[in-house]
Motif scaffolding. Sequence first.
Motif, PDB file in Angstrom:
ATOM      1  N   HIS A  56       0.866  -1.182   0.000  1.00 16.51           N
ATOM      2  CA  HIS A  56       0.000   0.000   0.000  1.00 16.51           C
ATOM      3  C   HIS A  56       0.898   1.226   0.000  1.00 16.51           C
ATOM      4  O   HIS A  56       2.127   1.084  -0.027  1.00 16.51           O
ATOM      5  N   HIS A  58       1.034   4.082   2.199  1.00 14.35           N
ATOM      6  CA  HIS A  58       1.349   4.952   3.335  1.00 14.35           C
ATOM      7  C   HIS A  58       2.841   5.235   3.359  1.00 14.35           C
ATOM      8  O   HIS A  58       3.640   4.400   2.936  1.00 14.35           O
ATOM      9  N   HIS A  61       5.834   2.896   4.078  1.00 12.48           N
ATOM     10  CA  HIS A  61       6.058   1.765   3.172  1.00 12.48           C
ATOM     11  C   HIS A  61       6.670   2.176   1.840  1.00 12.48           C
ATOM     12  O   HIS A  61       6.982   1.313   1.017  1.00 12.48           O
ATOM     13  N   HIS A 131      -7.717  -0.774   5.474  1.00 10.65           N
ATOM     14  CA  HIS A 131      -6.698   0.084   6.078  1.00 10.65           C
ATOM     15  C   HIS A 131      -6.480   1.296   5.175  1.00 10.65           C
ATOM     16  O   HIS A 131      -6.268   2.406   5.638  1.00 10.65           O
ATOM     17  N   ASP A 154      -0.352  -3.527   6.253  1.00 12.72           N
ATOM     18  CA  ASP A 154      -0.887  -3.141   7.560  1.00 12.72           C
ATOM     19  C   ASP A 154      -2.331  -3.605   7.743  1.00 12.72           C
ATOM     20  O   ASP A 154      -3.080  -3.046   8.532  1.00 12.72           O
TER      21      ASP A 154
END
Length: 212
Positions: A56, A58, A61, A131, A154
């Motif tokens: 993902h 965010h 990451h 998430h 996550d």
Amino acid sequence: MMIASAAVPPFMKNGFVVSCEETREAVIIDPGDEVDALVAEVASGGLEPRAILLTHAHLDHITGVKRAKDALRVPVWLHRADLFLYEDVVEQGRMFGLRVEAQPAPDAFYEPGTPLTFGNHVVDIRHTPGHCPGGVCLAIGHRDGQRRELFVGDTLFAGSIGRTDLPGGDLGTLLASIHDVLFRYPDDSVVHAGHGPDTTIGAERRSNPFLR
Ligand SMILES: [Zn+2]
Ligand SMILES: [Zn+2]
């Protein structure tokens, strides 16, 4: 399949190098602030990197994507639904009081149902929103077998689940992703979470207090 991981402060986010022991081809998963350790792992292992795969977008990451791509010269893959987060990484950093540099545009978007490969291994892409909108589980195993190890970002942690208070998060969607996608895998499937220790699907099915 060989797996190396690293994590550094402040986020203690796990980055991974997953490689095929038969061909030494490898993928890099979620390069963040620990990117130098991941790049060093590729070099010391004599590995042939094939792709940078993001669970993902965010910031914890993806802060190492530019350095990983500059060093390894392989394409960056992302789920299209997280592009808005990816393109907003500088602002994501500002929210945490951090100065973060913009990252190179992704080279390709996952198409769920279309697996990627490296060496003799396959990466099944499972969309697991909740998430964030574009979260995926990367289910990796040998092409000749059914076993898969799950790189879940996550979405699920040992004894916990991902937060859903960030843009695009939704608790009902997250729980559906865990029950309908992740819990379809057998109990002995190893789970590599984005933060904290590894676990298994069986351990979380039995004892995760957020999933009762
Ligand atoms: Zn996240
Ligand atoms: Zn994270």
